[in-house]
Design an enzyme around this catalytic site. Structure first.
Site, PDB file in Angstrom:
ATOM      1  N   ASP A 163     -10.050  -5.644  12.154  1.00 31.22           N
ATOM      2  CA  ASP A 163     -10.014  -7.038  12.583  1.00 31.22           C
ATOM      3  C   ASP A 163     -11.200  -7.394  13.478  1.00 31.22           C
ATOM      4  OD1 ASP A 163      -9.048  -5.361  14.564  1.00 31.22           O
ATOM      5  OD2 ASP A 163      -7.023  -6.189  14.541  1.00 31.22           O
ATOM      6  N   ASP A 213       5.932  -7.478  10.206  1.00 34.74           N
ATOM      7  CA  ASP A 213       7.014  -7.816  11.148  1.00 34.74           C
ATOM      8  C   ASP A 213       6.753  -9.122  11.884  1.00 34.74           C
ATOM      9  OD1 ASP A 213       4.907  -6.011  12.388  1.00 34.74           O
ATOM     10  OD2 ASP A 213       5.887  -6.767  14.189  1.00 34.74           O
ATOM     11  N   ASP A 265       0.815  -1.210   0.000  1.00 33.76           N
ATOM     12  CA  ASP A 265       0.000   0.000   0.000  1.00 33.76           C
ATOM     13  C   ASP A 265       0.851   1.264   0.000  1.00 33.76           C
ATOM     14  OD1 ASP A 265      -2.703  -0.115  -0.372  1.00 33.76           O
ATOM     15  OD2 ASP A 265      -3.234   0.446   1.674  1.00 33.76           O
ATOM     16  N   ASP A 285       1.204  -9.560   9.786  1.00 31.90           N
ATOM     17  CA  ASP A 285       1.768  -8.210   9.722  1.00 31.90           C
ATOM     18  C   ASP A 285       3.180  -8.288   9.163  1.00 31.90           C
ATOM     19  OD1 ASP A 285      -0.462  -6.936  10.639  1.00 31.90           O
ATOM     20  OD2 ASP A 285       0.247  -6.697  12.701  1.00 31.90           O
TER      21      ASP A 285
END
Length: 763
Positions: free
Chosen positions: A331, A236, A168, A234
């Site tokens: 979420d 990370d 993005d 995610d």
């Protein structure tokens, strides 16, 4: 008939219980009951009684708590004839009522957490296809590469697993924006991640516009992928190899399952753990949620999507139009919508990822502000109490998730209330010392015992209060903004992977020092009034103890906002480094996404070492095998003991090379569960209190020393700026005078050279 009788028994027992709670007794009788109840709770805990004794323990604690709230409501509010005291008293009562409601909801959710069995064994041919989404916006590409590499090496049947980078930060909108510098950066990022995906063997997806943040990014990817299951990580969150083997089979066993959530486990401390030095000894904040609360939610089919390390069924998403994007916490909102449609969820309490937490206090507050605002948005726009399709248990569970984030609003009265009496003699809590001990003090003991009984392995005494206090100062404003405009909040990406090289004050520290100063002055005022106003001593003692607790809380907070440098995660791995024709054995001392530091024996191999020199690092695996060589470049070097410490930056790497680095970075990933459990040791109430008091006394010393150094550095910077400004003004004046002299002098075919004096401090 049996169900009717059971319901009747519960109703009758509840009526009898409430009648007992409301029974008026003398202060001595109340003290005897509450003290005896607390003693019984301690005995049950000390004897290690389990089974039905757990419910007996909680019932005793609940009776003490409810008797306190009944007394608090009917006996302690100021008279209506004193409007100022009455208003302040009602506000404090409302804050306490909020705490009571949250305790009740918490007991409902966590009274009997579920233990999930392993997933059924499913033949590879019957396992569903899985698309892995790694959404990214501005994260370091090296970090993204590690996550993608970890996802690609997961154990799953060939041809049934695909991994996609969802970029993005390189959208058409970003690449074509008016700001040419920002557009160039977006185009460069897009090119880098496209090449990264190609090198690793993953897919790369972006979109035209940045609409609806992370939810919109994943919804765009849904249209370009086909997997039956969507697995989200995610950028990370690096997964363990066996992640899918412990999760995907659940979707075969339950065709109505839409979600399989796993815990988030972190390899670095959050700011509180880092700055208070508790990361290796104290359970992390998230362990209370993932270790107890999610398991409690799971009992009621209410475990919800936490944004990462979770599998979601595509068919369920398509039924509700994809990931929900009305709020900035897509979420939980998505899970709410799907639970309301009759879909099921489950929680697998097995840590199988290693992620990163915010390193700085400012980024930590930014992350929590987004969570708080997002949950408040859902509460206002999709209130679970009004949501059709949810069971009443699910409504209560979602209400628990959302109303928890109201704490910044309700914590303020607890901080201000004692100050109103200390400074203005406002009596907003009508009680004498005997009543305070019989009701309030023993209620607090019972409350602490219940929390320790339920969460003692994952949360130390009063640590929750510290986390809430440090967040409340800034989150209150965010919640107010949601009230004013529920659809206004925007998604902000949390900064991670930052590294702090020096100890310093957080840029958000100022309010905490101001609060501490006010509370400290109030403590002095308590002592002054104690010796000068004998008539006020009884109530002043109660208020003084209350203010002292707030002062300890604020003192510990000063330690939280006094940032320590980022600790390095030490490793000890054999390796070889080739720089030019020389090859030398070395040991890797620490490693990160972008590079590593090695210890090289001093000797001939260190001769001619220079920054920018390129070489190759050959890492020895845990099994002794030599892993693929990693291209490196020297960034720095210095003597360290009898060795030479050399810092390397990683050059462009292929998949097998990134996996070699991952083998070093996450060499203990297989031991994540053991490491997590190792910190989860039961800690008693009084040991927790003692640790908290120590923070309250020790951390203000460190915090104020940082503050003094910060002020001194600011003064030095301002003095230097003033000197530079004066020097510049002197030079400008001298130049102007010289120019005027030149203009006034008579013309000459060969004018003399005019020398302009230079200020003594100018260079």
């Amino acid at each position: 008939m049996a169900k009717f009788l059971l319901t009747f028994a519960w109703v009758a027992a509840s009526i009898a219980f409430m009648a007992f709670v409301a029974e008026p007794v003398s202060v001595k009788a109340q003290f005897a009951f509450a003290f005896g109840g607390c003693a019984a709770m301690i005995a049950i805990k000390w004897l290690g009684l389990r089974g039905p004794w757990r419910h007996v323990f909680l019932a005793i604690g609940t009776s003490i708590v409810l008797r306190y709230y009944y007394w608090r409501t009917t006996n302690t509010l100021p008279p209506f004839a004193e409007p100022l005291n009455f208003t302040a008293g009602v506000l404090l009562w409302a804050a306490e009522a909020y705490s009571g409601v949250m305790l009740a909801i918490s007991l409902f959710v966590t009274a009997d957490p579920i233990e999930r069995p392993p997933p059924p064994i499913v033949a590879d041919a019957d396992l569903p296809t899985v698309d892995v989404y790694v959404p990214t916006y501005n994260e370091d590409p090296a970090m993204v590469a590690m996550t993608v590499a970890g996802a690609l090496r997961m154990d799953y049947p060939a041809g049934k697993l695909k991994v996609f980078i969802l970029d993005d930060g390189g959208t058409d909108q970003k690449c074509g924006q008016a700001n040419e510098k920002a557009a160039a950066e977006a185009r460069a990022r897009r090119a880098e991640l496209t090449q990264l995906a190609a090198d690793l063997g993953a897919g790369y997806l972006t979109r035209a516009k940045n609409l609806h943040a992370k939810a919109g990014n994943m919804n765009s990817a849904l249209a370009h992928t086909k997997g039956a299951i969507i697995l989200v990580f995610d950028a990370d969150h690096v997964p363990m190899r066996e992640f899918l083997r412990h999760t995907a089979g659940h979707f075969v066993a339950d065709p109505k399952l839409f979600l399989c959530q796993t815990p988030h486990c972190f390899s670095n401390p959050d700011p509180l753990e880092k700055n208070l030095g508790t990361f290796k000894s104290m359970p992390s904040e998230n362990e209370m949620f993932y270790g107890i609360i999610q398991r409690g939610l799971d009992k009621w089919n209410a475990a919800f999507f936490c944004g990462s390390a979770a599998l979601v069924r595509r068919k369920a998403l398509e039924e509700v139009g994809g990931f929900s994007g009305i709020s900035i916490t897509e979420d939980c909102e998505t899970a709410l919508d799907l639970h309301a449609r009759g879909w099921n969820s489950l929680y697998v309490d097995r840590p199988m990822i290693s992620g990163l937490q915010p390193e700085t206090f400012a980024s930590f507050i930014g992350q929590r502000s987004r969570w708080a605002r997002g949950m408040f948005q859902i509460f206002l726009l999709k209130n679970p109490l009004m949501k059709r399709g949810l069971s009443w248990a699910q409504r209560i569970c979602y209400l628990s998730n959302m109303t928890f984030w109201f704490f910044p609003i309700f914590r303020l009265p607890f901080l201000v209330a004692p100050l109103l009496y200390i400074w203005f003699s406002m009596q907003i809590y009508v009680a004498n010392t005997q009543e305070f001990i019989a009701y309030t003090a023993l209620y607090m003991v019972a409350n602490m015992l219940m929390q320790n009984y339920q969460f003692g392995k994952v949360r130390w005494t009063w640590v929750s209060e510290l986390y809430e206090f440090v967040q409340s100062v800034y989150l209150s404003r965010g919640l107010l903004s949601v009230v004013l405009n529920p659809r206004k909040p925007t998604f902000n990406v949390t900064d991670k992977g930052q590294s702090l090289e020096t100890d310093h004050l957080s840029e958000l520290a100022t309010p905490y020092f101001a609060i501490y100063a006010v509370l400290a002055a109030s403590a002095v005022m308590v002592f002054w009034r104690w010796f000068t106003e004998p008539d006020a001593n009884e109530l002043l003692l109660v208020v003084g103890v209350w203010n002292a607790f707030n002062l300890l809380l604020a003192g510990a907070a000063l330690g939280v906002v006094s940032e320590r440098r980022t600790p390095r995660v030490d490793v000890d791995r054999k390796a070889e480094v080739a720089l030019g024709p020389a090859i030398a054995e070395c040991r890797i001392a620490d490693v990160s996404y972008g590079g590593c530091r090695v210890l090289l024996p001093a000797g001939p191999q260190a001769q001619g070492l220079e920054r920018g020199a390129q070489g190759v690092l050959r890492i020895v695996g845990r099994d002794g095998a030599v892993l693929p060589s990693v291209p490196v470049k020297v960034s720095n070097f210095r003597p360290e003991g009898g060795d030479l410490s050399v810092g390397f930056e990683f050059e462009t790497m292929k998949l097998e090379q990134r996996l070699a680095v991952m083998d070093v970075m996450y060499e203990d990933m297989s031991a994540l569960a053991r490491w997590r459990e190792g910190r989860q040791k039961q800690r008693g109430v009084w040991a927790g209190v003692a640790g908290f008091v120590r923070w309250g006394f020790v951390e203000p010393v460190r915090g104020w020393s940082y503050f003094i150094r910060h002020v001194r550095d600011l003064r030095a910077e301002r003095a230097a700026a003033r000197m530079a400004e004066r020097a510049g003004a002197t030079l400008a004046a001298q130049a102007a005078a010289a120019a005027a002299s030149t203009a006034a002098a008579p013309s000459s075919p060969a004018p003399d050279i005019i020398r302009i004096p230079v200020a003594a401090n100018a260079k």
